[in-house]
Write an enzyme that holds these catalytic residues in place. Structure first.
Site, short mmCIF file in Angstrom:
data_model
loop_
_atom_site.label_atom_id
_atom_site.label_comp_id
_atom_site.label_asym_id
_atom_site.label_seq_id
_atom_site.Cartn_x
_atom_site.Cartn_y
_atom_site.Cartn_z
N CYS A 132 0.97 -1.20 -0.02
CA CYS A 132 -0.02 -0.04 0.05
C CYS A 132 0.70 1.17 -0.06
O CYS A 132 0.43 2.33 -0.15
CB CYS A 132 -1.00 0.04 1.30
N GLY B 278 -3.26 7.41 11.72
CA GLY B 278 -3.33 8.31 12.50
C GLY B 278 -4.89 8.94 12.41
O GLY B 278 -5.53 8.52 11.70
N GLY C 134 -6.69 9.65 9.04
CA GLY C 134 -6.76 8.63 8.40
C GLY C 134 -7.77 7.61 8.99
O GLY C 134 -8.06 6.61 8.66
#
Length: 515
Positions: free
Chosen positions: A243, A414, A417
């Site tokens: 990712c 965090g 997100g």
């Protein structure tokens, strides 16, 4: 197929193993972790090939690299760090005792199956936790085989049986039941947005991560040849299933042509406008990513889109104009396909990177190739991500394989997100610290804890899971600590009280039945 009842037994066994393992000392834990890491390292090539064969994603050689990094590499990185022994701070008069989470439910993805099994298992064992692996259904065989190899190595090195377990036949209802079970102490979720949201809504503590959509900016001060090679190498690494791989390339206009030439020499194929249109139509036919492209190589994807490229093409680069949500090439692609746009100057390049992250990947990561610290600082301050890789491919940069960030297969995004952690997942996230705090007054002395530890190496044989006496497998050895019930009192007054309590309970049950 694994039933919910069988999964419950697995959690119960893991809970027992975690309780036994939580009493092990640092030396014993280190020996177990090392043995498990070596077993994983030895099987890295076999499981890399198995993962590609089962999932159809990625590159065997690159998965070998990840498997090795997530076995021996993890242990090497944390050498000298102790998550078992008490920590004594004489100045603050505080003693910290590590308290393991208990049972870690590890959800692992189809994109990086074995590396994630290795990674989460070793982190759990470092912190004296039991781990239950729930793999993605499309990677269940290689994941289960890898988990069993690690489990066998752990038990052989002295860990309690059941310390590493795996769900052989995962299903959505089964994983939901595992996530909601009170015997699950923490869920570590790596996968799609749906999986992470389900973990957070399970009712149990969860460490989940968000998706990536990585912008990479090349400014006028960059070493163009080096930047191009690093970007192509990163996009081609394991066919971009990490990712952390770059998704959108933003080039400052003054160096854009030079960068295109360097990218071509590094193995990329830059499409014309018609090629980009055909690729976009194939990859996003219904407005969503065609999952057939995930982890496939560039030449295969080009062929499916009706494009002709050489078999040695490593990356497809599709130019587009504005970074807007309607432009599908500005979204995450999880394949060696890179969208590319230009910016008039560094300030506009940073704004374009911000726009990419607004579309997807908030809190995740970004990359910049630059020799200008001022531009790098502005980029890091303005783009809402928690990892910025500089002059390195982001696939291995933000994951900590080619930088000094914590090596990780789970990237916390965090608050921005919607993640509970903002770092790369590390051992400290699977342990709490109980704190003994003395009176802060200088006249109140603190005891000497320097040679004290509540933990110890297991005496004699490895603790065996208790089994019923009528179990056809035979009775197992008793647990390491045997607790005896207190002797029953002969006081007749207590007998009368017990009889009265029993009568009250029977009466209450009768009333409940009538209702």
């Amino acid at each position: 197929m694994t039933t919910t009842a069988q999964a419950g037994h697995m959690l119960e066994r893991a809970r027992w193993a975690a309780a036994a393992y939580a009493e092990y000392d640092a030396g014993t834990v280190s020996a177990i972790v090392s043995a498990v890491a070596e077993a994983g390292y030895a099987a890295a090539e076999r499981f890399a090939a198995d993962a590609v064969a089962e999932t159809g994603m990625g590159v065997v050689a690159d998965k070998v690299t990840k498997n090795r990094a997530c076995s021996r590499g993890i242990v090497d990185y944390y050498t000298g760090q102790d998550f078992v022994s008490p920590r004594v701070d004489h100045a603050r008069k505080i003693v910290e005792l590590p308290r393991p989470a208990g049972v870690v439910l590890a959800l692992t993805p189809t994109t990086n199956p074995v590396a994630t099994v290795y990674f989460k298992t070793i982190l759990a064992l470092m912190t004296r936790n039991a781990v239950v692996i729930a793999p993605h259904p499309r990677a269940k065989r290689c994941s289960a085989d890898a988990a069993r190899v690690l489990a066998e190595a752990a038990v052989a090195a002295g860990a309690p049986d059941g310390i590493v377990a795996v769900v052989d036949e995962p299903s959505i209802p089964l994983v939901q039941a595992l996530m909601a079970d009170e015997r699950t102490d923490v869920i570590v979720a790596t996968g799609g947005t749906g999986v992470v949201r389900a973990a957070y809504s399970s009712g149990n503590p969860a460490l989940g991560v968000g998706p990536g959509n990585v912008p990479v900016f090349v400014d006028a001060s960059a070493d163009i040849t080096a930047a191009a090679k690093r970007i192509v190498d990163s996009k081609a690494f394991d066919n971009s299933v990490l990712c952390t791989n770059e998704s959108v390339l933003i080039a400052e206009e003054t160096i854009a042509d030079k960068l295109r030439g360097a990218l071509t020499r590094a193995g990329a194929h830059i499409l014309d406008e018609d090629g980009a249109r055909r690729l976009r139509a194939y990859m996003f036919a219904d407005g969503h990513l065609n999952t057939e492209v995930v982890g496939r190589d560039a030449a295969w994807i080009a062929g499916q889109a009706g494009l002709r490229v050489t078999p040695k093409t490593r990356v497809l680069i599709a130019p587009f104009g504005d970074v807007v949500a309607e432009e599908m090439l500005a979204h995450e692609k999880l394949s060696p396909v890179l969208g590319m746009t230009t910016a008039a100057d560094a300030a506009r390049g940073i704004r374009a990177a911000r726009a990419v992250v607004r579309i997807g990947g908030a809190g995740h990561s970004a990359a910049i190739h630059s020799e200008n610290p001022s531009v790098i600082a502005d980029f890091a301050a303005q783009v809402p991500v928690l990892r910025v890789s500089v002059n390195v491919g982001n696939s291995t940069g933000s994951s900590g394989l080619d930088t000094n960030l914590a090596p990780s297969m789970t990237i916390g995004t965090g608050f921005v997100g919607r993640s509970s952690i903002g770092e790369n997942l590390a051992p400290q996230h699977l342990v709490n610290w109980a704190r003994i705090a003395y009176n802060a007054e200088s006249g109140v002395p603190m005891g000497d804890f320097s040679a004290i530890s509540p933990w110890q190496a297991p005496a004699g044989a490895v603790p065996a899971y208790p089994r019923a006496s009528n179990d056809p497998g035979g009775a197992a050895a008793p647990a390491r600590r045997a607790y005896q019930a207190p002797p029953r009192s002969a006081d007749p007054n207590l007998d009368a009280l017990r009889a009265e309590l029993r009568a009250l309970v029977v009466e209450e049950l009768a009333q409940l039945i009538k209702r």
